[in-house]
Design an enzyme around this catalytic site. Sequence first.
Site, PDB file in Angstrom:
ATOM      1  N   HIS A  23       0.815  -1.222   0.000  1.00  0.00           N
ATOM      2  CA  HIS A  23       0.000   0.000   0.000  1.00  0.00           C
ATOM      3  C   HIS A  23       0.849   1.272   0.000  1.00  0.00           C
ATOM      4  CE1 HIS A  23      -3.787   1.860  -0.080  1.00  0.00           C
ATOM      5  NE2 HIS A  23      -4.422   1.141   0.815  1.00  0.00           N
ATOM      6  N   ASP A  39      -2.012   2.001  -4.830  1.00  0.00           N
ATOM      7  CA  ASP A  39      -3.296   2.409  -4.250  1.00  0.00           C
ATOM      8  C   ASP A  39      -4.354   1.349  -4.518  1.00  0.00           C
ATOM      9  OD1 ASP A  39      -2.220   4.790  -3.361  1.00  0.00           O
ATOM     10  OD2 ASP A  39      -2.673   5.829  -5.249  1.00  0.00           O
TER      11      ASP A  39
END
Length: 403
Positions: free
Chosen positions: A375, A379
């Site tokens: 992450h 995204d």
Amino acid sequence: MGTLTIKVPDLGEGIAEVELVAWRVQPGDTVAEDQVLADVMTDKATVEIPSPVAGRVLALGGEVGQQIAVGAELIRIDVAAGGEAKEAVPVVSAPAPAAVPAPAPAERARPAAGKPLAAPAVRHRAAVLGIDLRQVPGSSADGRILHEDLDAWLLRRPGPPAPDAARYAERNDEEAVPVTGVRRRIAQRMQDAMRRIPHFTYVEEVDVTELELLRARINERWGGERAHLTLLPLLVRAVVLAVPRFPQINARFDDEAGVLTRHGAVHVGIATQTAAGLMVPVLRHAEARDLWSSATEIARLADAARAGRATRDELSGSTLTVTSLGALGGIASTPIINAPEVAIVGVNRIVQRPVMLGDAVVARRMMNLSSSFDHRVVDGQLAAEFVQAVRASLECPALLFIE
């Protein structure tokens, strides 16, 4: 004559230390030139350290399971007269599966002469009733145990038939198993990946009915002439087609330097379970391979990993990993990223179940993709779009053959 100190050699790739996993010699042993002295483990493979000279072992530089720095003393050898040292050339291979020990004498079958005489049906009934036939006298002329003998034994024994004592006995034994070698390396890498990478997993359902029909037809048409196609080469092809639109996915992240390297080449790690632990051989340049080339190379790499023949180069350099538990794949999973990569695509098992198709309920072959992403650099929307692109190719397999 003289004493030679052999040090842990530089194995490249910035390796600073190795784990000592096995000694092949002991103090006092006589060794020949090129004889293997010890096995050490890097984070990728086992390395055999050969002796550059003939001589006699004087001392060992560590214990099995110990971490030893590159350049530290490994072993000392009393060099034989006239011996001349040469440079030791390590031999690299993936860890071989552990040998299965022969059964202990107590585990071997009893000689036939020591067995009570009884027909198979009598033996089966005795096993069900929990009766040890060695305790039952046989009434036939040759000492053979009959059903009547079992009945008589049950009448003499107080209470209901006892269950198998061994099956229901309490156990309080324990076994301490050192986590060494490949298992320790796997544990360290998994721990580091989970500690350093903020994972998130995206699960998507895929209808692979048409894909499986196509795969079956291809194998029927080309069986015996070309490599057998499993699901993996088709999935790899779908990933290859999606990567150009999502270069952030096919990348490696150096979090210390803060640099994300996007790769044009698609080097797919194929997570493979072996007797020694989970290995990840690399299908190099998947973007340049057709389905059969990928299938052949995947099979070769998996065989090499399971047999302990995979080289260090074959176990490193992946840019994106695919993992599958095959028929045991469950309905969803949360795969751990193979750092420093930023994505891993997980395959769950295929099941046939009813699905709404238009206004009708039809039987379809369904499979989930469980994919994890880093992450920090990927995204959620980007990850979802990537998986949807892979899904589109799998659900309409004609797209696998269209650039």
